[in-house]
Design a protein around this motif. Structure first.
Motif, short mmCIF file in Angstrom:
data_model
loop_
_atom_site.label_atom_id
_atom_site.label_comp_id
_atom_site.label_asym_id
_atom_site.label_seq_id
_atom_site.Cartn_x
_atom_site.Cartn_y
_atom_site.Cartn_z
N SER A 222 0.83 -1.21 0.00
CA SER A 222 0.00 0.00 0.00
C SER A 222 0.86 1.26 0.00
O SER A 222 0.54 2.24 -0.67
CB SER A 222 -0.92 0.02 1.22
OG SER A 222 -1.78 -1.08 1.21
N LYS B 192 -5.25 2.43 0.12
CA LYS B 192 -5.27 2.43 1.58
C LYS B 192 -4.56 1.19 2.12
O LYS B 192 -4.48 0.16 1.45
CB LYS B 192 -6.70 2.44 2.10
CG LYS B 192 -7.49 3.63 1.63
CD LYS B 192 -8.86 3.73 2.27
CE LYS B 192 -9.70 2.52 2.21
NZ LYS B 192 -11.04 2.70 2.79
N SER B 193 -4.10 1.27 3.36
CA SER B 193 -3.49 0.10 4.00
C SER B 193 -4.54 -0.99 4.16
O SER B 193 -5.75 -0.72 4.15
CB SER B 193 -2.91 0.48 5.37
OG SER B 193 -3.96 0.69 6.29
N ALA B 194 -4.09 -2.22 4.33
CA ALA B 194 -5.01 -3.34 4.49
C ALA B 194 -5.93 -3.12 5.69
O ALA B 194 -7.11 -3.46 5.64
CB ALA B 194 -4.22 -4.64 4.63
N HIS C 164 -9.52 6.51 -0.71
CA HIS C 164 -10.61 5.60 -1.06
C HIS C 164 -11.40 6.12 -2.27
O HIS C 164 -11.83 5.34 -3.11
CB HIS C 164 -11.55 5.41 0.13
CG HIS C 164 -12.60 4.38 -0.11
ND1 HIS C 164 -12.39 3.05 0.17
CD2 HIS C 164 -13.84 4.47 -0.64
CE1 HIS C 164 -13.46 2.36 -0.17
NE2 HIS C 164 -14.36 3.20 -0.65
N CYS D 278 -12.50 9.35 2.94
CA CYS D 278 -11.07 9.18 2.68
C CYS D 278 -10.73 9.56 1.23
O CYS D 278 -11.31 9.04 0.28
CB CYS D 278 -10.68 7.72 2.92
SG CYS D 278 -8.96 7.35 2.53
N CYS E 51 -7.07 -0.27 6.89
CA CYS E 51 -8.11 0.69 6.51
C CYS E 51 -9.12 0.09 5.54
O CYS E 51 -10.31 0.36 5.62
CB CYS E 51 -7.49 1.94 5.90
SG CYS E 51 -6.56 2.94 7.08
N ARG E 52 -8.65 -0.73 4.62
CA ARG E 52 -9.57 -1.35 3.65
C ARG E 52 -10.56 -2.28 4.34
O ARG E 52 -11.71 -2.37 3.95
CB ARG E 52 -8.78 -2.14 2.59
CG ARG E 52 -8.11 -1.28 1.58
CD ARG E 52 -7.62 -2.09 0.38
NE ARG E 52 -6.87 -3.29 0.70
CZ ARG E 52 -5.53 -3.34 0.80
NH1 ARG E 52 -4.81 -2.25 0.65
NH2 ARG E 52 -4.92 -4.46 1.06
N ASP E 53 -10.11 -3.00 5.35
CA ASP E 53 -10.96 -3.98 6.03
C ASP E 53 -11.87 -3.36 7.09
O ASP E 53 -12.91 -3.92 7.41
CB ASP E 53 -10.13 -5.07 6.69
CG ASP E 53 -9.44 -5.97 5.69
OD1 ASP E 53 -9.85 -5.98 4.52
OD2 ASP E 53 -8.49 -6.66 6.08
N ASP F 43 -9.03 5.14 -5.25
CA ASP F 43 -8.81 3.71 -5.40
C ASP F 43 -8.65 3.10 -4.01
O ASP F 43 -7.64 3.34 -3.35
CB ASP F 43 -7.56 3.43 -6.23
CG ASP F 43 -7.29 1.95 -6.45
OD1 ASP F 43 -8.03 1.10 -5.91
OD2 ASP F 43 -6.31 1.64 -7.15
N PRO F 44 -9.62 2.32 -3.54
CA PRO F 44 -9.52 1.73 -2.20
C PRO F 44 -8.23 0.94 -1.97
O PRO F 44 -7.77 0.82 -0.84
CB PRO F 44 -10.74 0.81 -2.12
CG PRO F 44 -11.71 1.39 -3.09
CD PRO F 44 -10.88 1.97 -4.20
N MET F 45 -7.61 0.43 -3.03
CA MET F 45 -6.37 -0.34 -2.87
C MET F 45 -5.18 0.53 -2.48
O MET F 45 -4.13 0.02 -2.12
CB MET F 45 -6.06 -1.12 -4.15
CG MET F 45 -7.02 -2.27 -4.39
SD MET F 45 -7.12 -3.45 -3.02
CE MET F 45 -5.51 -4.20 -3.09
#
Length: 128
Positions: A40, A99-101, A92, A89, A103-105, A95-97
Motif C-alpha cells: 500500500s 489504503k493500507s489493508a 478511497h 477518505c 483501513c480497507r478492512d 482507489d480503495p487499494m
C-alpha cells in the motif's frame, strides 16, 4: 518421517458483515496510529507523484515513522491527513487499494480462536 496433520479452520461471521457502508463520520480516521503495509505504501507513493486532484492536506507529510514502521500522519486536529472535509477518505475516493489493508478492512476485523477465525464488526464505527 512425521505425518502432517492438516487442519481446516472455520470462518465464523455475522450474516450482514458485508453490508457495511461508510457514513462519512470520520471516527475511524481519528487518533488511530495505522500501520501502512509495504504494498500500500508503494502504491500510494506512486499515486501521489501525480494525483488527479490535490490531497486534503498537501503541505503535510502523508506518513510518519514510529518504532520503525510507517504509519499515516495526522493533522494538528488529530485526523488522518487523507480525511476530506466531507468525512470521507481521499485515497478511497480514487482507489480503495491505495489504503493500507487495515483501513480497507475496517470496520471488519477477525480474531483466531480455537473454533476458527471469528469475523466481527467494530462498533467504533457508526456505520456498523
Amino acid at each position: 518421517m512425521i505425518a502432517s496433520r492438516q487442519t481446516r479452520l472455520k470462518f465464523i461471521a455475522p450474516a450482514d458483515i458485508d453490508r457495511f457502508k461508510c457514513t462519512g463520520c470520520g471516527a475511524c480516521c481519528r487518533l488511530w496510529s495505522i500501520p501502512i503495509d509495504e504494498a500500500s505504501f508503494d502504491r500510494t507513493t506512486a499515486f501521489l507523484e501525480n494525483p488527479p486532484s490535490p490531497p486534503p492536506n498537501p503541505n503535510l507529510p502523508w506518513y510518519a515513522e514510529r518504532e520503525g514502521k510507517k504509519v499515516y500522519a495526522f493533522t494538528d486536529k488529530g485526523t488522518c491527513v487523507f480525511l476530506d472535509k466531507d468525512g470521507f477518505c481521499y485515497l478511497h475516493k480514487h482507489d480503495p487499494m491505495l489504503k493500507s489493508a487495515i483501513c480497507r478492512d475496517y470496520p471488519r476485523n477477525s480474531i483466531r480462536t480455537p473454533r476458527g477465525y471469528e469475523l466481527y464488526m467494530s462498533f467504533s464505527s457508526f456505520g456498523a
